[in-house]
Write a protein that holds these residues in place. Structure first.
Motif, mmCIF file in Angstrom:
data_model
loop_
_atom_site.group_PDB
_atom_site.id
_atom_site.type_symbol
_atom_site.label_atom_id
_atom_site.label_comp_id
_atom_site.label_asym_id
_atom_site.label_seq_id
_atom_site.Cartn_x
_atom_site.Cartn_y
_atom_site.Cartn_z
ATOM 1 N N HIS A 76 0.833 -1.212 0.000
ATOM 2 C CA HIS A 76 0.000 0.000 0.000
ATOM 3 C C HIS A 76 0.864 1.258 0.000
ATOM 4 O O HIS A 76 0.551 2.233 -0.697
ATOM 5 N N GLU A 77 1.939 1.246 0.767
ATOM 6 C CA GLU A 77 2.839 2.400 0.791
ATOM 7 C C GLU A 77 3.479 2.612 -0.578
ATOM 8 O O GLU A 77 3.542 3.742 -1.078
ATOM 9 N N ALA A 78 3.944 1.539 -1.201
ATOM 10 C CA ALA A 78 4.562 1.640 -2.530
ATOM 11 C C ALA A 78 3.546 2.110 -3.571
ATOM 12 O O ALA A 78 3.876 2.911 -4.455
ATOM 13 N N ILE A 79 2.304 1.643 -3.465
ATOM 14 C CA ILE A 79 1.255 2.100 -4.381
ATOM 15 C C ILE A 79 1.014 3.596 -4.165
ATOM 16 O O ILE A 79 0.860 4.359 -5.134
ATOM 17 N N GLY A 80 1.002 4.027 -2.922
ATOM 18 C CA GLY A 80 0.848 5.455 -2.635
ATOM 19 C C GLY A 80 1.972 6.276 -3.248
ATOM 20 O O GLY A 80 1.730 7.342 -3.828
ATOM 21 N N ASP A 81 3.200 5.772 -3.145
ATOM 22 C CA ASP A 81 4.340 6.462 -3.759
ATOM 23 C C ASP A 81 4.147 6.573 -5.271
ATOM 24 O O ASP A 81 4.364 7.624 -5.865
#
Length: 107
Positions: free
Chosen positions: A32-37
């Protein structure tokens, strides 16, 4: 594969690979963090906020949550939501212990 796509600034391909990783059961908070980035790089700020919020909800380590809170603040800053950005920065600061990583506290 997603990291390689990111290095090549192929963010649409990166997003597809991250969605595949998510479907494959990889660590939810990290994905989820990588998708947000990725969504931030694509300028899809509202979608990025949702992914970062999901990352924060999935994270178990306070330091990791502080990193995501900082990213949430950054996106809200880009959107001009300065009061919300400030609240996320304060949350990030509260999550970091005084004896924690000083470079994170300084940031």
């Amino acid at each position: 594969a997603a990291a390689e796509s990111r290095a090549l600034y192929a963010h649409r391909e990166e997003l597809q690979q991250l969605r595949s990783a998510q479907a494959g059961g990889f660590d939810s908070a990290l994905v989820h963090e990588a998708i947000g980035d990725c969504l931030t790089h694509l300028g899809r700020y509202r979608d990025a906020l949702l992914s970062y919020e999901q990352a924060a909800a999935s994270s178990s380590a306070p330091v990791d949550t502080a990193v995501v809170e900082h990213k949430l603040a950054s996106v809200h800053d880009r959107l001009g939501d300065w009061d919300i950005a400030q609240a996320h920065l304060e949350s990030a600061a509260e999550l970091l212990r005084p004896d924690g990583p000083q470079e994170m506290s300084a940031r």
